[in-house]
Scaffold this motif. Structure first.
Motif, PDB file in Angstrom:
ATOM      1  N   VAL A  70       9.580 -25.648  -7.588  1.00 18.36           N
ATOM      2  CA  VAL A  70       8.477 -25.420  -7.048  1.00 18.36           C
ATOM      3  C   VAL A  70       7.703 -26.719  -6.302  1.00 18.36           C
ATOM      4  N   VAL A  95      10.671 -23.297  -3.718  1.00 18.77           N
ATOM      5  CA  VAL A  95       9.604 -22.501  -3.324  1.00 18.77           C
ATOM      6  C   VAL A  95       8.433 -23.364  -2.926  1.00 18.77           C
ATOM      7  N   GLU A  96       7.954 -23.174  -1.480  1.00 17.44           N
ATOM      8  CA  GLU A  96       7.004 -23.934  -0.947  1.00 17.44           C
ATOM      9  C   GLU A  96       5.818 -23.320  -1.462  1.00 17.44           C
ATOM     10  N   CYS A 118      13.240 -22.756   2.701  1.00 20.40           N
ATOM     11  CA  CYS A 118      12.705 -22.457   1.361  1.00 20.40           C
ATOM     12  C   CYS A 118      12.922 -20.843   1.170  1.00 20.40           C
ATOM     13  N   GLY A 120      10.797 -19.047  -0.037  1.00 17.38           N
ATOM     14  CA  GLY A 120       9.254 -18.343   0.307  1.00 17.38           C
ATOM     15  C   GLY A 120       8.372 -19.316   0.010  1.00 17.38           C
ATOM     16  N   GLN A 121       7.052 -19.070   0.772  1.00 17.10           N
ATOM     17  CA  GLN A 121       5.930 -19.851   0.553  1.00 17.10           C
ATOM     18  C   GLN A 121       4.808 -19.267  -0.010  1.00 17.10           C
ATOM     19  N   ALA A 133       4.586 -18.973  -8.145  1.00 20.24           N
ATOM     20  CA  ALA A 133       5.997 -19.341  -7.845  1.00 20.24           C
ATOM     21  C   ALA A 133       6.949 -19.362  -8.930  1.00 20.24           C
ATOM     22  N   TYR A 136       7.992 -16.131  -9.985  1.00 20.52           N
ATOM     23  CA  TYR A 136       9.310 -15.665  -9.233  1.00 20.52           C
ATOM     24  C   TYR A 136      10.483 -16.179  -9.635  1.00 20.52           C
TER      25      TYR A 136
END
Ligand code: DQA
Length: 145
Positions: A70, A95-96, A118, A120-121, A133, A136
């Motif tokens: 993260v 993950v951003e 990444c 996702g953001q 995050a 996830y």
């Protein structure tokens, strides 16, 4: 299974930075919440903060085999091709995250040069951006998605 949390520059000053964007938690309080959050899900979590670009890159390299990372690159989000290349080069999914809603702020914050590499953001949810995050990455690792 270990998740690494990497905080970028100036996030050591959380608690003193603009509360309307970043909330009132200090970095230690934020990390305590995240480590408890992860522990409740049976996951080990390691958190570190770096002000320099090279230290962030070294931390990404060292976490290459982690279950997930993260990353809040802070201001480097908008400028650092070197951090982007490091994310692209390692194996761990990144993950951003951002505390604030970067797309609703100044136009120079709208672009993330790291987002394309990444998974996702997540932004705009305060400390919960990090917690979501972690959720996830736990799901990804336990469900083999
Ligand atoms: C930030 C957003 C960045 O634009 C800013 O430079 C930060 C923090 C956030 O968490 O909202 O330092 O990454």
């Amino acid at each position: 299974m270990t998740i690494h949390i990497i905080h970028g520059p100036n996030l050591n000053l959380l608690g003193n930075r603009d509360h309307s964007h970043y909330g009132s938690l200090t970095l230690d309080e934020l990390n305590d919440r995240l480590l408890n959050w992860a522990r409740d899900k049976g996951v080990a979590c390691h958190a570190a903060q770096f002000n320099s670009e090279s230290d962030i890159i070294d931390a990404l390299h060292q976490a290459t085999n982690a279950a997930g990372i993260v990353l809040n690159p802070a201001a480097y989000t908008h400028t650092s091709i070197a951090i982007r290349d490091a994310i692209d080069a390692i194996s761990a999914p990144v993950v951003e995250v951002h505390l604030s809603h970067i797309h609703a702020r100044e136009s120079f914050r709208h672009q993330s040069v790291v987002a394309p590499v990444c998974v996702g953001q997540i932004c705009g949810f305060g400390w919960l951006s990090y917690a979501l995050a972690i959720d996830y990455l736990v799901q990804k690792n336990t469900r083999h998605q």
